[in-house]
Each structure stands twice: as structure tokens, then as C-alpha cells.
Design an enzyme around this catalytic site. Structure first.
Site, PDB file in Angstrom:
ATOM      1  N   LYS A 194       0.860  -1.187   0.000  1.00  0.00           N
ATOM      2  CA  LYS A 194       0.000   0.000   0.000  1.00  0.00           C
ATOM      3  C   LYS A 194       0.890   1.229   0.000  1.00  0.00           C
ATOM      4  O   LYS A 194       2.065   1.178   0.386  1.00  0.00           O
ATOM      5  CB  LYS A 194      -0.859   0.005   1.268  1.00  0.00           C
ATOM      6  CG  LYS A 194      -2.143   0.805   1.154  1.00  0.00           C
ATOM      7  CD  LYS A 194      -3.293  -0.037   0.641  1.00  0.00           C
ATOM      8  CE  LYS A 194      -4.611   0.707   0.870  1.00  0.00           C
ATOM      9  NZ  LYS A 194      -5.783  -0.103   0.523  1.00  0.00           N
ATOM     10  N   VAL A 213     -19.700   8.378   4.182  1.00  0.00           N
ATOM     11  CA  VAL A 213     -20.488   8.109   2.962  1.00  0.00           C
ATOM     12  C   VAL A 213     -19.742   8.674   1.749  1.00  0.00           C
ATOM     13  O   VAL A 213     -20.229   9.561   1.052  1.00  0.00           O
ATOM     14  CB  VAL A 213     -21.933   8.663   3.052  1.00  0.00           C
ATOM     15  CG1 VAL A 213     -22.847   7.664   3.743  1.00  0.00           C
ATOM     16  CG2 VAL A 213     -21.995  10.014   3.784  1.00  0.00           C
ATOM     17  N   ASN A 223     -16.898   7.323  -1.543  1.00  0.00           N
ATOM     18  CA  ASN A 223     -17.002   6.541  -2.777  1.00  0.00           C
ATOM     19  C   ASN A 223     -17.678   5.195  -2.571  1.00  0.00           C
ATOM     20  O   ASN A 223     -18.623   4.845  -3.247  1.00  0.00           O
ATOM     21  CB  ASN A 223     -15.592   6.292  -3.345  1.00  0.00           C
ATOM     22  CG  ASN A 223     -15.063   7.502  -4.078  1.00  0.00           C
ATOM     23  OD1 ASN A 223     -15.804   8.168  -4.779  1.00  0.00           O
ATOM     24  ND2 ASN A 223     -13.790   7.804  -3.878  1.00  0.00           N
TER      25      ASN A 223
HETATM   26  N1  LIG Z   1     -12.278   2.423  -2.645  1.00  0.00           N
HETATM   27  C1  LIG Z   1     -12.226   1.110  -2.597  1.00  0.00           C
HETATM   28  O1  LIG Z   1     -12.481   0.421  -3.586  1.00  0.00           O
HETATM   29  C2  LIG Z   1     -11.868   0.444  -1.302  1.00  0.00           C
HETATM   30  C3  LIG Z   1     -11.885   1.158  -0.103  1.00  0.00           C
HETATM   31  N2  LIG Z   1     -11.622   0.501   1.075  1.00  0.00           N
HETATM   32  C4  LIG Z   1     -11.652   1.229   2.327  1.00  0.00           C
HETATM   33  O2  LIG Z   1     -12.974   1.723   2.560  1.00  0.00           O
HETATM   34  C5  LIG Z   1     -12.896   2.971   3.248  1.00  0.00           C
HETATM   35  C6  LIG Z   1     -13.583   4.047   2.423  1.00  0.00           C
HETATM   36  O3  LIG Z   1     -12.921   4.122   1.167  1.00  0.00           O
HETATM   37  P1  LIG Z   1     -13.481   5.150   0.044  1.00  0.00           P
HETATM   38  O4  LIG Z   1     -14.962   5.159   0.054  1.00  0.00           O
HETATM   39  O5  LIG Z   1     -12.767   4.826  -1.199  1.00  0.00           O
HETATM   40  O6  LIG Z   1     -12.905   6.526   0.606  1.00  0.00           O
HETATM   41  P2  LIG Z   1     -13.558   7.984   0.490  1.00  0.00           P
HETATM   42  O7  LIG Z   1     -12.513   8.936   0.902  1.00  0.00           O
HETATM   43  O8  LIG Z   1     -14.262   8.130  -0.813  1.00  0.00           O
HETATM   44  O9  LIG Z   1     -14.690   7.934   1.627  1.00  0.00           O
HETATM   45  C7  LIG Z   1     -14.352   7.972   2.993  1.00  0.00           C
HETATM   46  C8  LIG Z   1     -15.337   8.927   3.645  1.00  0.00           C
HETATM   47  O10 LIG Z   1     -15.136   8.882   5.047  1.00  0.00           O
HETATM   48  C9  LIG Z   1     -15.244  10.209   5.535  1.00  0.00           C
HETATM   49  N3  LIG Z   1     -14.621  10.268   6.855  1.00  0.00           N
HETATM   50  C10 LIG Z   1     -13.298  10.338   7.164  1.00  0.00           C
HETATM   51  N4  LIG Z   1     -13.138  10.337   8.500  1.00  0.00           N
HETATM   52  C11 LIG Z   1     -14.395  10.244   9.043  1.00  0.00           C
HETATM   53  C12 LIG Z   1     -14.923  10.190  10.359  1.00  0.00           C
HETATM   54  N5  LIG Z   1     -14.100  10.231  11.430  1.00  0.00           N
HETATM   55  N6  LIG Z   1     -16.251  10.073  10.536  1.00  0.00           N
HETATM   56  C13 LIG Z   1     -17.081  10.018   9.459  1.00  0.00           C
HETATM   57  N7  LIG Z   1     -16.664  10.084   8.184  1.00  0.00           N
HETATM   58  C14 LIG Z   1     -15.329  10.192   7.990  1.00  0.00           C
HETATM   59  C15 LIG Z   1     -14.615  11.071   4.464  1.00  0.00           C
HETATM   60  O11 LIG Z   1     -15.042  12.419   4.579  1.00  0.00           O
HETATM   61  C16 LIG Z   1     -15.136  10.393   3.200  1.00  0.00           C
HETATM   62  O12 LIG Z   1     -16.358  10.939   2.778  1.00  0.00           O
HETATM   63  C17 LIG Z   1     -11.397   3.236   3.472  1.00  0.00           C
HETATM   64  O13 LIG Z   1     -10.997   2.704   4.718  1.00  0.00           O
HETATM   65  C18 LIG Z   1     -10.752   2.433   2.359  1.00  0.00           C
HETATM   66  O14 LIG Z   1      -9.411   2.086   2.672  1.00  0.00           O
HETATM   67  C19 LIG Z   1     -11.350  -0.852   1.121  1.00  0.00           C
HETATM   68  C20 LIG Z   1     -11.320  -1.576  -0.039  1.00  0.00           C
HETATM   69  C21 LIG Z   1     -11.494  -0.975  -1.329  1.00  0.00           C
HETATM   70  C1  LIG Z   2      -8.271  -1.681  -5.648  1.00  0.00           C
HETATM   71  C2  LIG Z   2      -7.832  -1.120  -4.313  1.00  0.00           C
HETATM   72  C3  LIG Z   2      -8.928  -0.322  -3.721  1.00  0.00           C
HETATM   73  C4  LIG Z   2      -7.381  -2.241  -3.445  1.00  0.00           C
HETATM   74  C5  LIG Z   2      -7.043  -1.751  -2.078  1.00  0.00           C
HETATM   75  O1  LIG Z   2      -6.109  -1.039  -1.864  1.00  0.00           O
HETATM   76  C6  LIG Z   2      -7.935  -2.135  -0.965  1.00  0.00           C
HETATM   77  O2  LIG Z   2      -8.697  -3.098  -1.149  1.00  0.00           O
HETATM   78  O3  LIG Z   2      -7.834  -1.508   0.127  1.00  0.00           O
END
Ligand SMILES: NC(=O)C1=CN([C@@H]2O[C@H](COP(=O)(O)OP(=O)(O)OC[C@H]3O[C@@H](n4cnc5c(N)ncnc54)[C@H](O)[C@@H]3O)[C@@H](O)[C@H]2O)C=CC1
Ligand SMILES: CC(C)CC(=O)C(=O)O
Length: 364
Positions: free
Chosen positions: A80, A181, A183
Site C-alpha cells: 500500500k 459516505v 465513494n
Molecule cells: N475504494 C475502494 O475500492 C476500497 C476502499 N476501502 C476502504 O474503505 C474505506 C472508504 O474508502 P473510500 O470510500 O474509497 O474513501 P472515500 O474517501 O471516498 O470515503 C471515505 C469517507 O469517510 C469520511 N470520513 C473520514 N473520517 C471520518 C470520520 N471520522 N467520521 C465520518 N466520516 C469520515 C470522508 O469524509 C469520506 O467521505 C477506506 O478505509 C478504504 O481504505 C477498502 C477496499 C477498497
Molecule cells: C483496488 C484497491 C482499492 C485495493 C485496495 O487497496 C484495498 O482493497 O484496500
């Protein structure tokens, strides 16, 4: 703890500190383990308060990817990247190009993708400088943003968790609290809303909250109030370490099922959930849809094949609950065991001598 002590603790292969003065790039690439293949894991951009916080996030996330990729049956190791900076203010083209050159310099040991704070557009810039990036625009024959696919996998995993917690995998009428809420969780909320679940959401970004309220009739609560809500399911979809000594006593739910990486602050918090009768769907299994999706690119992306495999996260979660009950261990330990056993098997199969251009014994 000194860096090498941290690395030795869980046998990390490599930490690469990347700096580019012109663009302001400060990135840490963590390669935890490549037994199963090149390390694949996303690039997170976050305004870390300290370098130590960034290093800690990188190493926790990197090891999490080793377990995630192993448990998903992928021929990929774990790694990562974290980029230190505000994704809303500090991004520029040169930063991602410079980062892409650092990735290229690792000669395929690490393959990147999106994570918190980075986008498909950022991956497209990285792609200008390296071959070892996934989740780039579909225009390049790739899979695009993995988040919606991750959300689909979390939805399927949550249903498997509901079967374990409530005896029925229907989410209709269930109250689900969603932390973050962004991505992934926006699409997760769409699936839940369509199945008739009631949503309570929180986010530090007001616009994200309002979007969920407008689109899914969600009830908004303050970020710190999300843990204590009267609900059936808690879906952590923001940052890690949120299952901890402060939050567990607040939980009234019967199931924790969310996308966030590294939800347990420490392993003992997984034991604590078990002791309280709260079902936990292991994070690196339920959220593996994204990596399954982008990994399919390595074989020539086929959406139907990828989504079919992501749908089996339901079965993977169910299998983990079977192992947990059979062996009398918490679900997080059952998931770890599944991943570790696969890594050990493959490592052993590779231990036999194989003559190759690097180890030819000359015959004088
Ligand atoms: N994007 C992906 O395909 C994947 C994401 N993840 C994990 O899922 C989680 C979310 O990822 P994404 O949706 O891509 O990120 P993102 O950044 O689009 O969404 C995260 C959201 O959490 C909010 N946030 C941050 N701290 C907060 C808090 N203390 N309380 C409430 N909201 C808070 C942010 O403002 C943001 O809207 C992360 O931990 C990421 O590592 C895991 C696997 C794949
Ligand atoms: C395709 C990525 C979102 C993979 C990754 O880093 C994860 O699953 O946290």
C-alpha cells in the site's frame, strides 16, 4: 518503536520513502509480502498529522493487503502507499507522475490503485509513468473506479453477516449506521436503500452527508454519535482503528460489516466484539471486491468474470463463520488463519530447488 523493529514485527519486505521537491510529493510505499506475487494495494492520500501517523497507516494497510489478497485467492502479495497531503488542496499532475516513476523503479514488485483521497484521474496520471497501476480509466481497457464494486462486495458480505447475526440474510427493515459516505459507502447505501434498509449516516464532509439524506432518505448524525445509535448493523466505511476501547461499549448493534480497512485497533478488540455477541465480518474479506476487480485487469479486464467473483464474498464470509464455530475462534482469527495457511502452502511449494539462470552450478 524504531522502523526496523516495526518491520521485523510482521516481517515486512520493504518501506520506500519517496520525495519530490518540485511537486511536493511525500509518499511511503509499503511492500509487506510478495510470497503470492507482486504486492497490489491502493494509494491513499491523507492529511496525516505526523510522519509517524503516515508510516503507521502505511504498514497497517500494507499487511492488510497481504491478508486480503491471500484470502481472496489472488496470486498477489500485499502492499500500500500513503501520500502525505490534503487531497482537496495539494494534488498536482507532477506529484502523480513523480510517484509513478517511483513505482516503475520497483520493477513490478508493487502495483497500485485507488484508495481514500485518490481517483481514477490520479491513476491515469500515474499510468503515464509506470505500467504497474490498475483502476485506471476504462478507455484504456481497465476497470475504472473500484469503489462501486467494493460496495457490491460489502453488500453481499453484509447479507452473509446478517444471516449469521439474525438468522436471515434479508436487510429489509434493518437499521444500518454508516460511518463515512464516500465513494464506497454511497453505492453501498444505494444497495441498502433498494433492499429497504433504514440508513443513519455520518461524515466529516457535510456535502457527503447531505447527498445521502437527499438520495436515500438517510438520517444524519454527528460523527461522534454514530457508534451509540439504536441500530442493527454498523458499517464502518471511513478510516481504520475505529473498533476500539472507546467505541465498542457504545455499540448497540448485532453486526459490524463495513468497507474500512483495519477496523480493529488491536486484535483484542475482535475478541471483545465476540465476547459481547457482536458478529464481525472480517474487514479484509468483506472489502476485497475492489482488489478482485482491479486484479482482473492483469488478465485482460472482463467485468462479468470480475463481478461474479466479487459476488462470492457472501460465501467467503459464510465459510469464515463456519471455521470460527468449528475451531472455537473469533471470526477475525478465522480469516487470518485462512490467509496465513494459503501463504504457507504456496511458500512451501516454492521451497523446492529449481535450476534457473540465477543459480546454475557451473561444471568445471
Ligand atoms: N475504494 C475502494 O475500492 C476500497 C476502499 N476501502 C476502504 O474503505 C474505506 C472508504 O474508502 P473510500 O470510500 O474509497 O474513501 P472515500 O474517501 O471516498 O470515503 C471515505 C469517507 O469517510 C469520511 N470520513 C473520514 N473520517 C471520518 C470520520 N471520522 N467520521 C465520518 N466520516 C469520515 C470522508 O469524509 C469520506 O467521505 C477506506 O478505509 C478504504 O481504505 C477498502 C477496499 C477498497
Ligand atoms: C483496488 C484497491 C482499492 C485495493 C485496495 O487497496 C484495498 O482493497 O484496500
Amino acid at each position: 518503536m524504531a522502523i526496523f523493529d516495526k518491520m521485523e514485527q510482521h516481517d515486512y519486505e520493504q518501506l520506500v520513502f519517496c520525495q519530490d521537491k518540485t511537486s511536493g510529493l511525500k509518499a511511503i510505499i509499503c511492500i509487506h509480502d510478495t510470497t503470492l506475487g507482486p504486492a497490489l494495494g491502493g494509494t491513499r492520500m491523507w492529511n496525516y498529522a505526523t510522519e509517524e501517523e503516515a508510516i503507521e497507516d502505511a504498514i497497517r494497510l500494507g499487511r492488510g493487503m497481504t491478508y486480503k489478497n491471500a484470502a481472496a485467492g489472488l496470486n498477489l502479495g500485499g502492499g500500500k502507499t500513503v501520500i502525505i497531503g490534503d487531497p482537496l488542496k495539494d494534488k498536482n499532475e507532477e506529484m502523480f507522475r513523480a510517484f509513478g516513476r517511483f513505482v516503475q523503479g520497483l520493477n513490478g514488485r508493487y502495483i497500485t490503485a485507488e484508495d481514500v483521497g485518490t481517483t481514477v484521474a490520479d491513476m491515469d496520471l500515474i499510468r503515464e509513468e509506470t505500467d504497474f497501476v490498475t483502476g485506471v480509466s476504462p478507455a484504456f481497457g481497465s476497470s475504472g473506479n473500484p469503489s462501486p464494486v467494493t460496495a457490491y462486495g460489502v453488500y453481499k458480505g453484509m447479507k452473509a453477516g446478517a444471516l449469521e447475526a439474525f438468522g436471515d440474510d434479508s436487510l429489509e427493515g434493518k437499521t444500518v449506521t454508516v460511518q463515512g459516505v464516500g465513494n464506497v459507502a454511497y453505492t453501498l447505501c444505494k444497495h441498502l436503500h433498494e433492499e429497504g434498509a433504514k440508513l443513519i449516516v455520518s461524515d466529516i464532509n457535510e456535502e457527503a452527508v447531505q447527498r445521502a439524506v437527499n438520495d436515500f432518505g438517510a438520517v444524519a448524525v454527528a460523527p461522534n454519535d454514530i457508534y451509540s445509535q439504536e441500530a442493527d448493523i454498523f458499517a464502518p466505511c471511513a478510516m481504520g482503528a475505529i473498533i476500539n476501547d472507546d467505541t465498542i461499549p457504545q455499540l448497540k448493534v448485532k453486526l459490524v460489516a463495513g468497507s474500512a480497512n483495519n477496523q480493529l485497533k488491536e486484535e483484542r478488540h475482535g475478541d471483545e466484539l465476540e465476547a459481547r455477541g457482536i458478529v464481525y465480518t472480517p474487514d479484509f474479506v468483506i472489502n476485497s471486491g475492489g482488489v478482485i476487480n482491479v486484479a482482473d485487469e492483469l488478465y485482460g479486464y472482463n467485468e462479468e468474470r470480475a463481478l461474479k467473483r466479487v459476488g462470492t464474498i457472501y460465501d467467503s464470509i459464510s465459510k469464515i463463520f463456519e471455521i470460527s464455530k468449528r475451531d472455537g475462534i473469533p471470526s477475525y482469527k478465522a480469516a487470518d488463519r485462512l490467509a496465513e495457511e494459503r501463504i504457507e502452502r504456496v511458500a512451501k511449494s516454492r521451497s523446492s530447488f529449481l535450476r534457473n539462470e540465477h543459480n546454475i552450478i557451473s561444471r568445471r
